[in-house]
Design a protein around this motif. Structure first.
Motif, short mmCIF file in Angstrom:
data_model
loop_
_atom_site.label_atom_id
_atom_site.label_comp_id
_atom_site.label_asym_id
_atom_site.label_seq_id
_atom_site.Cartn_x
_atom_site.Cartn_y
_atom_site.Cartn_z
N ALA A 178 0.83 -1.20 0.00
CA ALA A 178 0.00 0.00 0.00
C ALA A 178 0.86 1.26 0.00
N ASP A 179 1.99 1.22 0.71
CA ASP A 179 2.88 2.39 0.75
C ASP A 179 3.49 2.67 -0.62
N LEU A 180 3.92 1.62 -1.31
CA LEU A 180 4.49 1.79 -2.64
C LEU A 180 3.43 2.29 -3.63
N PHE A 181 2.20 1.82 -3.45
CA PHE A 181 1.11 2.27 -4.31
C PHE A 181 0.83 3.75 -4.07
N THR A 182 0.87 4.16 -2.79
CA THR A 182 0.66 5.57 -2.46
C THR A 182 1.76 6.43 -3.08
N LEU A 183 3.00 5.97 -2.99
CA LEU A 183 4.11 6.71 -3.58
C LEU A 183 3.92 6.85 -5.09
N GLN A 184 3.47 5.78 -5.74
CA GLN A 184 3.25 5.85 -7.18
C GLN A 184 2.17 6.88 -7.53
N ARG A 185 1.17 6.98 -6.69
CA ARG A 185 0.13 7.99 -6.91
C ARG A 185 0.72 9.39 -6.87
N PHE A 186 1.60 9.63 -5.90
CA PHE A 186 2.24 10.94 -5.82
C PHE A 186 3.10 11.19 -7.06
N ILE A 187 3.84 10.18 -7.48
CA ILE A 187 4.69 10.32 -8.66
C ILE A 187 3.86 10.65 -9.89
N ASN A 188 2.72 10.00 -10.02
CA ASN A 188 1.84 10.24 -11.17
C ASN A 188 1.28 11.65 -11.19
N ARG A 189 1.27 12.31 -10.03
CA ARG A 189 0.72 13.66 -9.92
C ARG A 189 1.81 14.73 -9.87
N SER A 190 3.02 14.37 -10.22
CA SER A 190 4.14 15.32 -10.15
C SER A 190 4.50 15.84 -11.53
N LYS A 191 5.12 17.00 -11.55
CA LYS A 191 5.62 17.61 -12.78
C LYS A 191 7.02 18.15 -12.49
N PRO A 192 7.99 17.90 -13.37
CA PRO A 192 7.89 17.05 -14.55
C PRO A 192 7.87 15.57 -14.18
N GLN A 193 7.39 14.74 -15.07
CA GLN A 193 7.38 13.30 -14.83
C GLN A 193 8.81 12.77 -14.75
N ILE A 194 9.02 11.78 -13.91
CA ILE A 194 10.36 11.22 -13.75
C ILE A 194 10.40 9.83 -14.36
N SER A 195 11.59 9.42 -14.79
CA SER A 195 11.77 8.14 -15.46
C SER A 195 11.68 6.98 -14.46
N LYS A 196 11.65 5.76 -14.98
CA LYS A 196 11.59 4.58 -14.11
C LYS A 196 12.83 4.48 -13.24
N ASP A 197 13.99 4.79 -13.81
CA ASP A 197 15.22 4.76 -13.01
C ASP A 197 15.17 5.81 -11.90
N GLN A 198 14.62 6.97 -12.20
CA GLN A 198 14.49 8.02 -11.19
C GLN A 198 13.47 7.62 -10.12
N GLN A 199 12.41 6.92 -10.51
CA GLN A 199 11.44 6.44 -9.54
C GLN A 199 12.08 5.42 -8.60
N GLN A 200 12.89 4.55 -9.17
CA GLN A 200 13.59 3.55 -8.37
C GLN A 200 14.51 4.22 -7.36
N ASN A 201 15.25 5.22 -7.81
CA ASN A 201 16.16 5.92 -6.92
C ASN A 201 15.40 6.71 -5.86
N LEU A 202 14.28 7.34 -6.26
CA LEU A 202 13.45 8.07 -5.31
C LEU A 202 12.97 7.15 -4.19
N THR A 203 12.57 5.95 -4.55
CA THR A 203 12.08 4.99 -3.56
C THR A 203 13.19 4.62 -2.58
N ARG A 204 14.36 4.29 -3.11
CA ARG A 204 15.48 3.91 -2.23
C ARG A 204 15.88 5.07 -1.32
N TRP A 205 15.98 6.27 -1.93
CA TRP A 205 16.39 7.43 -1.14
C TRP A 205 15.37 7.75 -0.05
N ALA A 206 14.07 7.68 -0.38
CA ALA A 206 13.03 7.99 0.60
C ALA A 206 13.06 7.00 1.77
N VAL A 207 13.29 5.72 1.47
CA VAL A 207 13.41 4.72 2.54
C VAL A 207 14.62 5.05 3.42
#
Length: 332
Positions: A265-294
């Motif tokens: 559920a937490d990862l799904f919530t994070l994806q929702r935030f990512i989908n609502r952000s500008k500019p959109q970030i790449s999959k590699d950036q999403q992966q790094n954002l997840t690791r960094w946030a943890v």
């Protein structure tokens, strides 16, 4: 286990799939220093004259996030709410898997793999029980010994069919099986307290929470952020803040347990935030954002361990939001 509340807005998006790669040889270390003035803060808390918390209590009761922030800002100026918004600045950077392990996250490479513990327990119980009853029913005389086992056996097939077509229909039953695990209630409290504490440290007002099975959440509402999310205009700075809060529960479990249960559920919530952000970030950036946030959330929790434990105790006792805030400030 439930996730961070989505700021009062219902998002739609696909679940985040995160793949952790082996770190490069040169890695970076996120070190949020332990504050040398922590002992001073402990002493100063008792020295602060009594303050009127009625304004804050009233704002919380009205679910008015703006008034809650204003009340906490005033209490901070008076020297009472010293931990409120004490970590307002976050800045994303490249983060490796090794850093998560070095910080104390257990099995960091498996953090993004959804847990099937509760599902497996439910299916094992259903199949095992119906199988056992079917064998007993086979001893019935005459045609009963044929039809009854057949009917009992069909229960497992129906459950498997429903789980394949519409798994949400079985979620309540699956959640019920969570109570058979002795660590589950403590996991819920630790997970949700992490969302609460990290949100508080980052300056996001908390207006409610629940530890009830199937309804676990922390209610974070910020009117300004809500408008940005609704319009799909979250910038990188706000996305980073929300990402840290979203990953706080996962980080808390990772620091304590070998296997994280409530990450989906937490990862799904994070994806929702990512989908609502500008500019959109790449999959590699999403992966790094997840690791960094943890990593960032886990560092905050380790540096504020006493506050986290005090908050867990209060939330387990079903304390009010004001009582939880008081527990955080008294433990600082």
């Amino acid at each position: 286990m439930a996730s961070l509340s989505n700021l009062g807005y219902a998002f739609h998006g696909r679940a985040l799939t995160t793949h952790f790669h082996r770190p490069k040889r040169n890695s970076y270390n996120l070190l949020l220093p332990h504050h040398p003035w922590r002992l001073t803060l402990r002493a100063s808390y008792s020295a602060v004259p009594s303050v009127d918390l009625k304004t804050l209590e009233s704002a919380i009761a009205k679910k008015d996030s703006t008034s809650v922030k204003e009340a906490l800002d005033q209490l901070s100026e008076l020297g009472w709410a010293q931990k409120w918004s004490s970590q307002p600045y976050v800045s994303r950077r490249t983060t490796s898997l090794r850093e998560l392990t070095s910080l104390g996250i257990k099995n960091a490479e498996n953090l993004a793999i959804p847990s099937v513990r509760n599902d497996a327990a439910f299916l094992f119980t259903v199949v095992g029980t119906t199988g056992f009853l079917g064998v007993l029913a086979g001893q019935l005389p005459g045609d009963w010994g044929f039809f009854v086992p057949y009917l009992i056996g069909s229960i497992s097939l129906i459950v498997l069919a429903v789980g394949s077509i519409s798994p949400g229909l079985l979620q309540a039953a699956i959640n019920g099986f969570s109570t058979f695990f002795p660590d589950y209630q403590e996991r819920i409290a630790r997970h949700e307290a992490a969302h609460f504490l990290v949100g508080y440290l980052l300056g996001l007002p908390i207006l409610g929470y629940s530890l009830d099975i199937g309804k676990e959440h922390v209610n974070l509402i910020d009117e300004r952020l809500e408008k940005l999310i609704y319009s799909g205009q979250l910038d990188a700075k706000e996305l980073d803040r929300l990402a840290v809060v979203a990953m706080a529960g996962l980080a808390a479990e990772g620091l304590k347990y070998d296997k994280v249960i409530g990450q989906s559920a937490d990862l799904f919530t994070l994806q929702r935030f990512i989908n609502r952000s500008k500019p959109q970030i790449s999959k590699d950036q999403q992966q790094n954002l997840t690791r960094w946030a943890v990593l960032f959330a886990a560092t905050l929790l380790k540096n504020n361990k006493d506050l986290h434990e005090a908050l867990i105790t209060k939330m387990t006792q079903n304390a009010t939001i004001l009582e939880c805030i008081e527990a955080i400030e008294k433990a600082s």
